[in-house]
Structure formats: structure tokens, C-alpha cells
Design a protein around this motif. Structure first.
Motif, PDB file in Angstrom:
ATOM      1  N   PHE A   1       0.827  -1.208   0.000  1.00  0.00           N
ATOM      2  CA  PHE A   1       0.000   0.000   0.000  1.00  0.00           C
ATOM      3  C   PHE A   1       0.863   1.260   0.000  1.00  0.00           C
ATOM      4  O   PHE A   1       0.641   2.182  -0.800  1.00  0.00           O
ATOM      5  N   VAL A   2       1.859   1.310   0.876  1.00  0.00           N
ATOM      6  CA  VAL A   2       2.690   2.516   1.008  1.00  0.00           C
ATOM      7  C   VAL A   2       3.462   2.783  -0.275  1.00  0.00           C
ATOM      8  O   VAL A   2       3.486   3.919  -0.788  1.00  0.00           O
TER       9      VAL A   2
ATOM     10  N   THR B   1       2.918   1.667  -3.360  1.00  0.00           N
ATOM     11  CA  THR B   1       2.022   2.011  -4.469  1.00  0.00           C
ATOM     12  C   THR B   1       1.547   3.451  -4.351  1.00  0.00           C
ATOM     13  O   THR B   1       1.464   4.191  -5.338  1.00  0.00           O
ATOM     14  N   PHE B   2       1.230   3.859  -3.132  1.00  0.00           N
ATOM     15  CA  PHE B   2       0.804   5.237  -2.885  1.00  0.00           C
ATOM     16  C   PHE B   2       1.900   6.225  -3.277  1.00  0.00           C
ATOM     17  O   PHE B   2       1.637   7.252  -3.925  1.00  0.00           O
ATOM     18  N   LEU B   3       3.159   5.912  -2.925  1.00  0.00           N
ATOM     19  CA  LEU B   3       4.279   6.787  -3.276  1.00  0.00           C
ATOM     20  C   LEU B   3       4.474   6.852  -4.791  1.00  0.00           C
ATOM     21  O   LEU B   3       4.783   7.918  -5.336  1.00  0.00           O
TER      22      LEU B   3
ATOM     23  N   THR C   1       2.163   6.608  -7.054  1.00  0.00           N
ATOM     24  CA  THR C   1       1.114   7.451  -7.640  1.00  0.00           C
ATOM     25  C   THR C   1       1.439   8.933  -7.490  1.00  0.00           C
ATOM     26  O   THR C   1       0.931   9.768  -8.255  1.00  0.00           O
ATOM     27  N   ILE C   2       2.297   9.262  -6.513  1.00  0.00           N
ATOM     28  CA  ILE C   2       2.701  10.658  -6.325  1.00  0.00           C
ATOM     29  C   ILE C   2       3.826  11.033  -7.291  1.00  0.00           C
ATOM     30  O   ILE C   2       3.814  12.114  -7.892  1.00  0.00           O
ATOM     31  N   THR C   3       4.804  10.134  -7.458  1.00  0.00           N
ATOM     32  CA  THR C   3       5.991  10.463  -8.256  1.00  0.00           C
ATOM     33  C   THR C   3       5.802  10.205  -9.750  1.00  0.00           C
ATOM     34  O   THR C   3       6.518  10.780 -10.566  1.00  0.00           O
TER      35      THR C   3
ATOM     36  N   PHE D   1      -2.836   3.823 -13.157  1.00  0.00           N
ATOM     37  CA  PHE D   1      -2.763   3.223 -11.828  1.00  0.00           C
ATOM     38  C   PHE D   1      -2.550   1.711 -11.900  1.00  0.00           C
ATOM     39  O   PHE D   1      -1.760   1.148 -11.131  1.00  0.00           O
TER      40      PHE D   1
ATOM     41  N   LEU E   1       0.370  -0.291 -10.049  1.00  0.00           N
ATOM     42  CA  LEU E   1       0.043  -1.345  -9.084  1.00  0.00           C
ATOM     43  C   LEU E   1       0.719  -2.657  -9.474  1.00  0.00           C
ATOM     44  O   LEU E   1       1.299  -3.347  -8.622  1.00  0.00           O
TER      45      LEU E   1
ATOM     46  N   GLU F   1       4.509  -2.449  -8.822  1.00  0.00           N
ATOM     47  CA  GLU F   1       4.846  -2.549  -7.397  1.00  0.00           C
ATOM     48  C   GLU F   1       4.697  -3.979  -6.889  1.00  0.00           C
ATOM     49  O   GLU F   1       5.554  -4.469  -6.159  1.00  0.00           O
TER      50      GLU F   1
ATOM     51  N   SER G   1      11.478  -1.516  -2.836  1.00  0.00           N
ATOM     52  CA  SER G   1      10.471  -2.582  -2.786  1.00  0.00           C
ATOM     53  C   SER G   1      11.093  -3.940  -3.072  1.00  0.00           C
ATOM     54  O   SER G   1      10.798  -4.928  -2.394  1.00  0.00           O
TER      55      SER G   1
END
Length: 628
Positions: A545-546, A548-550, A552-554, A559, A563, A566, A594
Motif C-alpha cells: 500500500f505505502v 504504491t501510494f508513493l 502514484t505521487i511520483t 494506476f 500497481l 509494485e 520494494s
């Protein structure tokens, strides 16, 4: 031999026997007088040697550093004038220094014969360098030819210099390996050693891949790309930012292959095995420590387990090389090139790495429809993903049984049942979902072969025989599940692990049925095992989760692609929907992290740096909490 020589002397005539005995007695008397007369000289030499020994050691370390620098520059860089000239001057300094150090030790020591015996390779190299240097310095071609005829080999000075530099570097490495059992036994937590060893080899691999001679363009990789590639190789993932087949030279590919092999078997396993063979062995403390590193229950079986791991690996990889070599007879007619491709893919497949020397992995039609390539790859991936403990038990039986029989341990049963279920269900799911899409152009048999291949490789290996980006979204979701589960413990693969998921599912089923314990096959699974499985699953879910979230920011990418990338990185699979090379530097760093956590293990990493609580002798009163 001594008994035979005595019998031979006894058969001699009396006259010759008398001469022989007289000669032996007088020889011993002469040697005794010689030792007594030069005793004071030997004592002085010993004192001088003792005083100069620290200086010899310091100068030797200095020579090793120079040899290392010179090797890196000569092997990794294309040196032009005047750098090539100064490198030659450096070579001369290394050779002269090597000769002077060895000559000094030989002159000053009183145990010259022991020195020669202990360093026979260094002695031979010293003599060759000394003779060749002298005759090159005199410039007499006749005398040089005489030396070559005397030795029976051509005295190639450049080759001797290269051997000298390699010897100096290897000598230090061997000394470090000899000390490795003692060094790692001083560390209380095996997990910290595992994490540190992976970090160390990744950093070394990154620096090597930055050398200009590793890439076709002569530029080397940037640090971020080198770190990404090295991590992907050591963590046996297979994600690439540049094409392995076309971007790297033979040297670069060899470095990647070495990193895959070391990462697949384990750095500690390699170091310990070499240390055991070049030292006197391991003590009880080292054995107790290493049993946790290699997941062995009994300390006295540590050395045996390490030999089994390396032996099984090399034997299976050899069979894989033979399988590939036969399968690529028509595709790669050049024998040497075919052998290199076979070695590379056999190691990559068994270690579940997914690196390939073909630009499209195995998705070209010549490989996709090649039954030999498919069967060889499938078998190597499955065997590598089962785990060394399971493999050895399947070969020799359950080691925990006093009477060896074919009754398997609970661990092996979990591994076999889960692996078979995932392969079969993945195959059926892929056929059903991709029948009219990526499989549309193939016949029945080809569809089944491709589906089995993708079901096997998706869980951890990373090879592909179809375009991953062209798959249906439902297939992609199924692949995410297979990647997350991954291979089995103590294997070359990653993921949450088959046994972890099996234990969790059994725990859920036991809870649904109202049982107060988890049972399977007339065995009770300890609560500690259940808690460990729950911890592994939770940490993996949080990590996915963490990261994948990062991403989506960079990254400004779809998506589902992020996903998939990752999941593939964290589970050390190596499949991609084609976005790896498009990631930003920050995205590459996130995926690199990762891959590292996925290979080392989130539980291992957490335990390595968490403060351990001591067992408590008390227990608080229980109080229920509504959770469902």
C-alpha cells in the motif's frame, strides 16, 4: 613410503648399506654443526623480521589497493594516452613491490621451506616475475627464449602482471572469507547479517555496472540505473530499465549473472561454504548462528545443509544448461554463443530471476512455441521455487524421522499442495480469461503450454511468452494475486510465501468452525507460527500500500500499471506492463527499495532493527475486544 624405503635398504649388499648409513650419519652431523654455527644469525634474522613485519603488512595492503585500482581501470575502462602510460607505470611499481616484499620475507625468515609450501602459488608467480623482469630488463631475446623453453610456456609479461594483481586482490578476499565465520558469529542477530550482506553485494554490483566496459555504448550505467539493475539481480527480480540483451557487453552480462547466482543461493551461504573449505572449520557458536541464517533446525547439520544447498543448485542448473543447449540448436547455431545463452538462462530460471538475453524475454515465436525451452524453464522455476529444504526432503526423506521413510513433513506437504493448486488454478484461469485475446492465434496444445508457463512464471520468475500489457484486466488481477503469494520459504523466489497463505487460510477455517487450535494432517500448528504468518501478511500488505501510494505521487502513469509494477517488485517477480524504463529516478528508487524488502523479507527486516523484549514471567488478565 618410509617402510618401503627401509625394506629397499635392507636388501642392499653389506658394502653399499655401510656407505649409505655412513653418509646419512655424516649428513646429519654436518647439518647439526651448521645450525649451531648460524644459530645467532637466525636469531638476528628473526628479530629483524619481527620488527619489519608490520611494515611488510602495511606495504602489502598498499600494493593490494594499487592492484585493485589498476584492475578496475584496466578491465572497466578504455584507457587512452597518457592514462594507459601511467597505468603501465603503476603495473611496474606493483610488480617490483611484489618482488621486493616476497624477497624480504624469504631472506629474513628462518622457515623458508614453510613459507614456500604455504604460498606455493605466490612462489611460482614470484619466480616467473623475477626471471621475466630480469630478462626483459636486459633486452636479450635469446635468454628470454631460453627461459621460455626451460619453463615450457611463453612468458607473457602482461599476463603475468594481470595474474599478480588478481592474486593480490584474491588473497585479501580469501583472508576475509576465512574470517567470516568468526565475524558473523560476533553478531547476535542473524537478520542483521542477512540485511547487511544483501546491501553490501548490491552496492558492489552497482559500482561494477557503472564501469564503461559493461555497456555497449562505453558509458556505463548511471548510479540510479546501476543500483536498480544490481538490486533487481541480487534480489532475483528481473525488472530492467535497459535491455539486458543489447545494452550490456559480455562483461556486463557476466556481472549480472554473478549477482543473480549469489542472490539466489544467498551471500552468507556462499561465504560460509568457501570459508569452510579454506579454513579449519566452524565452532559451535558459528554453527548455532548460521543455522538461523539458512533456516536449519539443528546446529550440527549446518555445514551439511550448506553443502546440500550449493550442490543441489549447481546440479539442477547443469541439467538446465543441457536442456537449453539442446533446445536452441537451430536458433543459435554458434556453439559458444548457445552455451553462454544456456548458462545465463539456466541460472536465471532456477534462481527465479527472470533476466533474459532475448529482448522480448521468451515472447518471440521461436521461444514461445519451443517445447524444449518451455519445459526446461517451467521445471527450473518450479524446482527453484519449492525451497532447498523441501527439495532435499523429497530426495532423501524427512530428516526429523529417526527411521527414514516417505512420510513428508508438514512443511513439505504445505509447499507441494499449495504449489500444485496455484499452478493448476492459474493455468485454468489464464486459459479461460485469455482464450480469445492473447491466446487467440494459437492451437489447443500451444494454448495449454503457454498457460502453464505463465501460471508458473507469474508467481515469482518473471519470464513471459505473451505480451503482459495486452492481457485482459481480469487476468491482470489474477496475476496480482499469484505474484503476491509467490514461492515457498528457503527458496530462490519471493512473495508472501505459499506456506504463509496456507497457515492463514487454515487459521481462518479453524476460527470459522469454532476450534481453539489450528490443525492439519493430525498435527497442531503452533501459535507462534500463526502469529509469524499473520505478521508477514500484514507487513507485506502495508508495504504494498505505502509503495504504491508513493508511486502514484511520483509517476504520471496509469494506476493499474503502477500497481502491477509494485506487486512485481515487492514479490520479486519481474513481470512488467512496459513502464519500468519510463519511471522517474524517484520511481526507480521506490521500486528498488520494494525489491530489496521483498527479497530480504519484511519480517526479517523488521526483526533486524526492532528491539527484542525479554520473556515475561507474568501475565495480565484477559479482556475481550469486539473485532468482527
Amino acid at each position: 613410503m618410509r617402510i618401503f624405503s627401509i625394506f629397499a635398504i635392507m636388501r642392499l649388499p653389506k658394502f653399499w648399506k655401510k656407505i649409505y648409513i655412513t653418509a646419512v650419519v655424516r649428513g646429519r652431523q654436518f647439518y647439526k654443526r651448521f645450525r649451531n654455527e648460524f644459530k645467532d644469525v637466525e636469531l638476528e634474522l628473526y628479530d629483524v623480521n619481527k620488527a619489519l613485519h608490520p611494515w611488510f603488512s602495511r606495504f602489502s595492503i598498499f600494493l593490494v589497493l594499487l592492484a585493485f585500482v589498476s584492475l578496475i581501470y584496466s578491465i572497466g575502462f578504455e584507457l587512452a594516452y597518457p592514462y594507459d602510460y601511467w597505468n603501465q607505470i603503476l603495473d611496474i611499481f606493483i610488480v617490483v613491490g611484489f618482488i621486493l616484499v616476497y624477497t624480504g620475507r624469504l631472506v629474513l625468515t628462518s622457515r623458508r621451506l614453510d613459507l614456500v609450501k604455504d604460498r606455493i602459488l605466490e612462489t611460482v608467480l614470484y619466480l616467473l616475475l623475477l626471471l621475466t623482469t630480469l630478462f626483459y630488463a636486459t633486452g636479450e631475446p635469446e635468454t628470454l627464449k631460453f627461459v621460455e623453453n626451460l619453463l615450457g610456456v611463453p612468458t607473457n609479461y602482461e599476463l603475468l602482471v594481470l595474474f599478480t594483481k588478481i592474486y593480490l586482490v584474491l588473497f585479501v578476499i580469501i583472508k576475509l572469507i576465512q574470517a567470516s565465520p568468526l565475524l558473523i558469529s560476533l553478531q547476535r542477530h542473524p537478520t542483521q547479517v542477512i540485511v547487511g550482506s544483501f546491501l553490501g553485494i548490491i552496492l558492489i554490483g552497482s559500482l561494477l555496472l557503472m564501469l564503461p566496459k559493461t555497456t555497449v555504448d562505453g558509458q556505463g550505467l548511471t548510479f540510479v540505473n546501476a543500483l536498480f539493475t544490481s538490486t533487481s539481480a541480487v534480489c532475483v527480480t528481473g525488472l530492467i530499465v535497459v535491455d539486458t540483451a543489447t545494452h550490456f557487453t559480455l562483461m556486463g552480462q557476466a556481472i549480472i549473472l554473478s549477482l543473480i547466482q549469489i542472490g539466489g543461493i544467498g551471500i552468507i551461504t556462499f561465504a560460509t561454504l568457501f570459508a569452510l573449505y579454506i579454513s579449519s572449520g566452524l565452532g559451535v557458536g558459528q554453527m548455532t548462528f548460521l543455522k538461523d541464517v539458512i533456516s536449519e533446525d539443528r546446529a550440527h547439520e549446518t555445514f551439511s545443509t550448506i553443502k546440500k544447498i550449493v550442490g543441489i543448485t549447481l546440479f539442477i542448473e547443469l541439467l538446465g544448461v543441457i536442456g537449453y543447449y539442446i533446445s536452441w540448436t537451430h536458433l543459435l547455431p554458434d556453439a559458444a554463443n548457445r552455451l553462454w545463452f544456456s548458462i545465463f538462462h539456466a541460472i536465471s530460471a532456477f534462481c527465479n530471476a527472470g533476466f533474459s538475453l532475448f529482448t522480448n524475454s521468451l515472447a518471440d515465436e521461436v521461444n514461445t512455441l519451443n517445447w524444449g525451452v518451455n519445459i526446461t524453464t517451467i521445471l527450473l522455476i518450479i524446482i527453484g521455487g519449492l525451497g532447498f529444504t523441501t527439495l532435499w526432503e523429497l530426495v532423501r526423506g524427512n530428516p526429523r524421522k529417526k527411521i527414514q521413510n516417505r512420510q513428508l513433513s508438514l512443511h513439505t506437504k504445505f509447499v507441494i499442495y499449495a504449489t500444485a493448486f496455484l499452478i493448476i488454478s492459474g493455468t485454468i484461469g489464464f486459459i479461460a480469461l485469455e482464450w480469445n485475446q492473447t491466446l487467440d492465434a494459437y492451437g489447443w496444445g500451444e494454448k495449454i503450454m503457454i498457460s502453464v508457463f505463465q501460471s508458473v512464471t507469474t508467481r515469482t520468475a518473471g519470464f513471459n511468452t505473451v505480451d503482459i500489457g495486452a492481457m485482459h484486466i481480469s487476468t491482470t488481477i489474477m496475476f496480482l494475486t499469484l505474484m503476491a503469494i509467490g514461492a515457498s520459504p528457503a527458496s530462490t523466489g519471493g512473495g508472501i510465501k505459499t506456506t504463509t497463505i496456507t497457515v492463514l487460510l487454515l487459521s481462518v477455517w479453524a476460527n470459522i468452525r469454532g476450534k481453539d487450535r489450528v490443525e492439519f494432517s493430525k498435527r497442531t500448528i503452533p501459535y507462534r507460527t500463526v502469529f509469524t504468518a499473520l505478521t508477514a501478511f500484514t507487513l507485506a500488505a502495508v508495504g504494498l500500500f505505502v509503495f504504491t501510494f508513493l508511486l502514484t505521487i511520483t509517476e504520471n502513469l496509469p494506476f493499474i500499471d503502477l500497481l502491477f509494477e509494485e506487486f512485481s517488485a515487492f514479490a520479486t517477480v519481474g513481470l512488467s506492463r512496459g513502464i519500468t524504463s519510463s519511471l522517474s529516478d524517484w520511481g526507480k528508487v521506490i521500486v528498488t527499495l520494494s525489491m530489496f524488502i521483498g527479497r530480504v523479507g519484511s519480517v526479517t527486516l523488521a526483526v533486524a532493527f526492532a528491539q527484542r523484549d525479554r520473556p515475561k514471567k507474568y501475565r495480565y488478565p484477559e479482556e475481550s475486544v469486539i473485532v468482527a
